[in-house]
Design an enzyme around this catalytic site. Structure first.
Site, PDB file in Angstrom:
ATOM      1  N   ARG A  56      -5.892  -1.969  50.658  1.00  0.00           N
ATOM      2  CA  ARG A  56      -5.656  -1.042  49.556  1.00  0.00           C
ATOM      3  C   ARG A  56      -7.000  -0.735  48.900  1.00  0.00           C
ATOM      4  O   ARG A  56      -8.027  -1.293  49.243  1.00  0.00           O
ATOM      5  CB  ARG A  56      -4.632  -1.571  48.529  1.00  0.00           C
ATOM      6  CG  ARG A  56      -4.588  -3.069  48.194  1.00  0.00           C
ATOM      7  CD  ARG A  56      -5.726  -3.643  47.418  1.00  0.00           C
ATOM      8  NE  ARG A  56      -6.165  -2.826  46.319  1.00  0.00           N
ATOM      9  CZ  ARG A  56      -7.381  -2.918  45.794  1.00  0.00           C
ATOM     10  NH1 ARG A  56      -8.238  -3.769  46.299  1.00  0.00           N
ATOM     11  NH2 ARG A  56      -7.709  -2.155  44.790  1.00  0.00           N
ATOM     12  N   GLY A  57      -6.951   0.265  48.022  1.00  0.00           N
ATOM     13  CA  GLY A  57      -8.206   0.747  47.439  1.00  0.00           C
ATOM     14  C   GLY A  57      -8.552   2.071  48.086  1.00  0.00           C
ATOM     15  O   GLY A  57      -8.596   2.155  49.322  1.00  0.00           O
ATOM     16  N   ALA A  58      -8.778   3.102  47.297  1.00  0.00           N
ATOM     17  CA  ALA A  58      -8.906   4.444  47.853  1.00  0.00           C
ATOM     18  C   ALA A  58      -9.877   4.532  49.026  1.00  0.00           C
ATOM     19  O   ALA A  58      -9.512   4.960  50.123  1.00  0.00           O
ATOM     20  CB  ALA A  58      -9.290   5.419  46.728  1.00  0.00           C
ATOM     21  N   ARG A  90       0.314   6.874  52.013  1.00  0.00           N
ATOM     22  CA  ARG A  90       0.307   6.821  50.546  1.00  0.00           C
ATOM     23  C   ARG A  90      -0.164   8.180  50.038  1.00  0.00           C
ATOM     24  O   ARG A  90      -0.999   8.813  50.666  1.00  0.00           O
ATOM     25  CB  ARG A  90      -0.610   5.703  50.007  1.00  0.00           C
ATOM     26  CG  ARG A  90      -0.131   4.294  50.325  1.00  0.00           C
ATOM     27  CD  ARG A  90      -1.041   3.234  49.684  1.00  0.00           C
ATOM     28  NE  ARG A  90      -0.796   3.112  48.248  1.00  0.00           N
ATOM     29  CZ  ARG A  90      -1.550   2.354  47.433  1.00  0.00           C
ATOM     30  NH1 ARG A  90      -2.612   1.701  47.937  1.00  0.00           N
ATOM     31  NH2 ARG A  90      -1.282   2.266  46.146  1.00  0.00           N
ATOM     32  N   GLN A 191      -3.932  -6.576  40.826  1.00  0.00           N
ATOM     33  CA  GLN A 191      -5.199  -6.449  41.552  1.00  0.00           C
ATOM     34  C   GLN A 191      -6.347  -7.066  40.751  1.00  0.00           C
ATOM     35  O   GLN A 191      -7.271  -7.639  41.316  1.00  0.00           O
ATOM     36  CB  GLN A 191      -5.532  -4.976  41.848  1.00  0.00           C
ATOM     37  CG  GLN A 191      -4.650  -4.294  42.874  1.00  0.00           C
ATOM     38  CD  GLN A 191      -3.466  -3.568  42.266  1.00  0.00           C
ATOM     39  OE1 GLN A 191      -2.944  -3.965  41.209  1.00  0.00           O
ATOM     40  NE2 GLN A 191      -3.006  -2.502  42.919  1.00  0.00           N
ATOM     41  N   ASP A 232      -8.747   7.255  42.314  1.00  0.00           N
ATOM     42  CA  ASP A 232      -8.044   7.559  43.555  1.00  0.00           C
ATOM     43  C   ASP A 232      -8.104   9.035  43.895  1.00  0.00           C
ATOM     44  O   ASP A 232      -8.010   9.418  45.065  1.00  0.00           O
ATOM     45  CB  ASP A 232      -6.585   7.091  43.458  1.00  0.00           C
ATOM     46  CG  ASP A 232      -6.521   5.582  43.425  1.00  0.00           C
ATOM     47  OD1 ASP A 232      -6.686   5.005  42.331  1.00  0.00           O
ATOM     48  OD2 ASP A 232      -6.348   4.984  44.500  1.00  0.00           O
ATOM     49  N   ASN A 242      -5.976   7.230  38.618  1.00  0.00           N
ATOM     50  CA  ASN A 242      -6.378   5.861  38.906  1.00  0.00           C
ATOM     51  C   ASN A 242      -5.203   4.939  38.634  1.00  0.00           C
ATOM     52  O   ASN A 242      -4.129   5.382  38.202  1.00  0.00           O
ATOM     53  CB  ASN A 242      -7.609   5.466  38.070  1.00  0.00           C
ATOM     54  CG  ASN A 242      -8.292   4.217  38.599  1.00  0.00           C
ATOM     55  OD1 ASN A 242      -8.606   4.123  39.776  1.00  0.00           O
ATOM     56  ND2 ASN A 242      -8.471   3.235  37.717  1.00  0.00           N
ATOM     57  N   LYS A 243      -5.419   3.648  38.892  1.00  0.00           N
ATOM     58  CA  LYS A 243      -4.345   2.671  38.722  1.00  0.00           C
ATOM     59  C   LYS A 243      -3.633   2.802  37.375  1.00  0.00           C
ATOM     60  O   LYS A 243      -4.283   2.999  36.343  1.00  0.00           O
ATOM     61  CB  LYS A 243      -4.939   1.268  38.863  1.00  0.00           C
ATOM     62  CG  LYS A 243      -3.968   0.140  38.793  1.00  0.00           C
ATOM     63  CD  LYS A 243      -2.796   0.282  39.748  1.00  0.00           C
ATOM     64  CE  LYS A 243      -3.241   0.588  41.141  1.00  0.00           C
ATOM     65  NZ  LYS A 243      -2.167   1.149  41.993  1.00  0.00           N
TER      66      LYS A 243
HETATM   67  C1  LIG Z   1     -12.323   1.795  44.641  1.00  0.00           C
HETATM   68  S1  LIG Z   1     -10.599   1.553  44.739  1.00  0.00           S
HETATM   69  C2  LIG Z   1      -9.994   2.877  43.842  1.00  0.00           C
HETATM   70  C3  LIG Z   1      -8.608   2.626  43.277  1.00  0.00           C
HETATM   71  O1  LIG Z   1      -7.613   2.211  44.255  1.00  0.00           O
HETATM   72  C4  LIG Z   1      -6.729   1.245  43.615  1.00  0.00           C
HETATM   73  O2  LIG Z   1      -5.360   1.495  43.849  1.00  0.00           O
HETATM   74  P1  LIG Z   1      -4.516   0.541  44.871  1.00  0.00           P
HETATM   75  O3  LIG Z   1      -4.900  -0.882  44.594  1.00  0.00           O
HETATM   76  O4  LIG Z   1      -3.060   0.853  44.542  1.00  0.00           O
HETATM   77  O5  LIG Z   1      -4.897   1.013  46.254  1.00  0.00           O
HETATM   78  C5  LIG Z   1      -7.033   1.405  42.153  1.00  0.00           C
HETATM   79  O6  LIG Z   1      -6.427   2.544  41.604  1.00  0.00           O
HETATM   80  C6  LIG Z   1      -8.538   1.564  42.218  1.00  0.00           C
HETATM   81  O7  LIG Z   1      -9.129   1.952  41.020  1.00  0.00           O
END
Ligand SMILES: CSC[C@H]1O[C@H](OP(=O)(O)O)[C@H](O)[C@@H]1O
Length: 341
Positions: A56-58, A90, A191, A232, A242-243
């Site tokens: 996960r993570g953009a 996603r 996270q 994101d 974002n989250k």
């Molecule tokens: C550099 S990661 C960017 C972004 O992705 C995360 O979402 P997820 O954990 O659901 O994939 C989060 O929004 C981060 O800030």
């Protein structure tokens, strides 16, 4: 998918590892309790790993998806089908679509599996270089001795390594500009609690975990000068998805005179999306909100609403840090000045 263990050198976490004919992912659902690796042997397995947030993570999901295309090409699978299933994994992080569009362009140009492998490697390498450059650019904005707060996980686990917002924190600590880090736990997937604290403790960076609900109280105390987050999808006017929880951090930051920094590579910028109103927000299974660590915490029969992103308007953002430069007080005009092409 099979699970194996792979030793990690202490100073660099590489959560997405290409091994020539399979993709090895550090399963982020199990951290920090267990460092377990998933071996993905085809595009379907990569798609499932993205859906399940094993990766996960953009930036990281874009990179993983690119390798998923390489696996499909190596196996002679239908590439349009592989692209489509990976793209649908996603909806919010534009890095996923950006990476797949880049791979599709190469496919259309006649690239074979070896050429696609080089393209995926380039995507991964460019992301790491961008993170290190953004770290320096963002750290330079922070006055020495500052306390900062971050949200979710934007470190090596969410990227090719080093991180976006967490990359700025790493660079800021190394430069003596950041004296203390506060990490929000980031309900419901945690996270911050599970991943960011794991990265910061491994790095020996002084940090304290706070409850999401303690953020405004922390800002009121004067302990932090910046809130530093990832993204994101950044729309053409600077609105940033974002989250979930980021938006309310931005509101509280503005109220308390705390600066707000978004850190993201250009692969997160979507100039085709006019504003944040047009960004699709991922809704995930309510069960993620009704349980903690797999243990149900809410009465049977209860329902939940589980959006996992929100949109922070550009007006609440003091700086967007990208590898192409810093956009202060972002607006459509200022975004176009950097991302016109
Ligand atoms: C550099 S990661 C960017 C972004 O992705 C995360 O979402 P997820 O954990 O659901 O994939 C989060 O929004 C981060 O800030």
């Amino acid at each position: 998918m099979t699970s194996t263990h792979s030793p990690q050198t202490h100073d660099t976490i590489r959560a997405v590892q290409w091994h020539g004919d399979h993709l090895r992912l550090l399963d982020q659902r199990l951290l920090p309790a267990e460092e377990r690796w998933l071996d993905c042997h085809d595009a379907t397995a990569v798609t499932q790993a993205i859906k399940d947030l094993a990766v996960r993570g953009a930036p990281a999901i874009g990179i993983a998806a690119a390798w998923g295309v390489v696996l499909a090409a190596q196996q002679g699978a239908a590439l349009d089908q592989a692209l489509a299933q990976l793209r649908a994994a996603r909806p919010t992080a534009v890095n996923l679509m950006w990476a797949l569009d880049r791979m599709k362009t190469r496919i259309t140009a006649g690239a074979d599996a070896a050429a696609l492998e080089r393209e995926a490697q380039a995507i991964q390498d460019e992301d790491l270089a961008a993170n290190r450059h953004m770290g320096e650019l963002g750290a330079a904005l922070i006055a020495p001795g500052s306390g900062v707060m971050t949200h979710c996980n934007t470190g090596s686990l969410a990227t090719s390594g080093y991180g976006t917002a967490l990359g700025v924190i790493r660079a800021g600590v190394a430069a003596g500009r950041i004296a203390h880090v506060y990490a929000g736990e980031t309900r419901p997937w945690q996270q911050g609690a599970r991943l960011t604290m794991w990265e910061l403790v491994r790095d020996g960076i002084p940090a304290k975990l706070i409850a999401d609900s303690a953020a405004s109280h922390l800002m009121k105390s004067g302990a932090v000068k910046w809130v530093i987050v990832g993204a994101d999808r950044i729309a053409a006017n600077g609105d940033t998805a974002n989250k979930i929880g980021t938006y309310q951090l931005a509101i509280a930051a503005r109220h308390h005179g705390v600066k707000f920094m978004v850190v993201a590579p250009s692969s997160t910028v979507d100039m085709a999306t006019v504003s944040g109103d047009d960004i699709e927000i991922e809704l995930r299974d309510a069960a993620e909100l009704l349980s903690v660590a797999g243990r149900r915490t809410v009465v049977e029969g209860a329902q939940a609403w589980n959006p996992v992103f929100d949109v922070t308007p550009a007006a609440l953002i003091d700086a967007i840090v990208t590898e192409r430069g810093v956009i202060e007080q972002p607006s459509t005009e200022r975004m176009r000045a950097v991302f016109a092409g």
